[in-house]
Design an enzyme around this catalytic site. Structure first.
Site, PDB file in Angstrom:
ATOM      1  CG  ASP A 103      25.733  10.419  -7.915  1.00  0.00           C
ATOM      2  OD1 ASP A 103      26.017  10.592  -6.789  1.00  0.00           O
ATOM      3  OD2 ASP A 103      26.245  11.109  -8.898  1.00  0.00           O
ATOM      4  CB  VAL A 104      22.257   6.783  -3.770  1.00  0.00           C
ATOM      5  CG1 VAL A 104      22.334   5.811  -4.849  1.00  0.00           C
ATOM      6  CG2 VAL A 104      23.402   6.365  -2.661  1.00  0.00           C
ATOM      7  CE  LYS A 105      25.860  14.232  -5.456  1.00  0.00           C
ATOM      8  NZ  LYS A 105      25.616  13.257  -6.747  1.00  0.00           N
ATOM      9  NE  ARG A 106      19.057   7.059  -0.936  1.00  0.00           N
ATOM     10  CZ  ARG A 106      18.466   7.306  -2.151  1.00  0.00           C
ATOM     11  NH1 ARG A 106      19.111   8.530  -2.526  1.00  0.00           N
ATOM     12  NH2 ARG A 106      17.842   6.984  -2.609  1.00  0.00           N
TER      13      ARG A 106
END
Length: 309
Positions: A103-106
């Protein structure tokens, strides 16, 4: 990787992903004290506490679940030692044959997106050698910059047979400030859902695309619409439990084959021992409390899906 995720959901009968979001406040005192004795009250000490906490959660749940979702911010806040704990967690989960959703939401454009994709789900060249730095199986991505920001991730997914979960309708209370805005007579999240379906059409596994979506459990009616907009996309559903979502809210996120969605619970599982229902386990047995919470969540979702047939 989407095929593996679907198969593990069939095998476990648990469309559940455990969110490994280990804030220090969730970590029992005895774990923290041991880590601080070894490393002091330092970033290294905090990272060690996180790693030991994660390991026990995984040891008590890996046979029940198909996937985990470590939220990278919970690790980044402790700097380089925290990121090392993140990587150790990813590798250990792979040893347990779990699918790892980073879950890095890049979300950026051009070479920046390509670098994010290489670092998290792809490979990076170093001289004559190639490395997979973080090596998650899926990552979360923000689509706000449009196709320029998504295509580099899609290209890596095709090459590596890995996947994305693209933010479409998030579970937080203020998500509607932008996501619900009407554009050409429809809310913006529907337009984003259509783009997810388009991006995913060229990245198909056996039945589902490598390119999925994030749609919050707190908005079940919107989930019903988006399920139809994205019939071949897996939906990652946050917001179960602590944010108010429950099994009955989830039925519209699934397809008739019982697949198509995977539901996340983070503190509802990893900090279950702090809840009244599991308080009898105490901090010393937090892993057992987490296992009990997973079993209860599986029963809740299974019951809701059965009742909907």
């Amino acid at each position: 990787m989407i095929n593996k995720l679907a198969e593990k959901i069939r095998k476990t009968h648990a469309p559940i992903v455990v969110g490994l979001d280990p804030m220090l406040g969730y970590i029992p005192k005895h774990i923290q004290e041991k880590a601080f004795q070894e490393h002091g009250e330092t970033l290294e000490g905090a990272a060690e506490a996180i790693w030991q906490f994660n390991k026990e959660i995984v040891d008590h749940t890996f046979d029940l679940i198909p996937a985990v979702k470590p939220q990278i911010a919970m690790y980044e806040q402790f700097g380089i030692p925290g990121l090392m704990a993140f990587k150790k967690t990813v590798d250990y989960c792979h040893e347990k044959d779990l699918v790892v959703i980073g879950d890095v939401k890049r979300g950026d454009i051009g070479s920046t997106s390509a670098a994010y994709a290489a670092g998290h789900i792809g490979a990076v060249a170093v001289g004559s050698k190639s490395y997979h730095p973080f090596d998650e199986d899926f990552i979360t991505v923000n689509p706000y910059l449009g196709t320029d920001g998504i295509q580099p991730f899609v290209d890596v997914c095709k090459a590596e047979k890995k996947g994305l979960f693209i933010l479409v309708k998030t579970s937080n209370p203020s998500s509607g400030e932008f996501q619900d805005r009407m554009v050409d007579g429809r809310p913006l999240y529907e337009h984003v859902g259509e783009k997810v379906a388009q991006w995913g059409a060229g990245c198909m596994g056996d039945s589902y695309s490598y390119i999925g979506a994030v749609v919050g459990a707190t908005y079940p009616e919107m989930g019903k619409i988006l399920r139809k907009v994205m019939p071949k996309s897996f939906i990652l559903v946050p917001g179960y439990g602590a944010q108010g979502g429950k099994g009955a809210d989830l039925v519209h996120f699934f397809n008739e084959d019982g697949l198509g969605a995977i539901v996340n619970s983070s503190r509802g599982i990893i900090a279950a021992y702090k809840q009244e229902a599991y308080a009898s386990y105490g901090g010393e047995h937090f892993g057992e409390a987490a296992r009990a919470a997973v079993e209860a969540m599986r029963e809740d979702i299974e019951g809701a899906l059965e009742a909907s047939k």
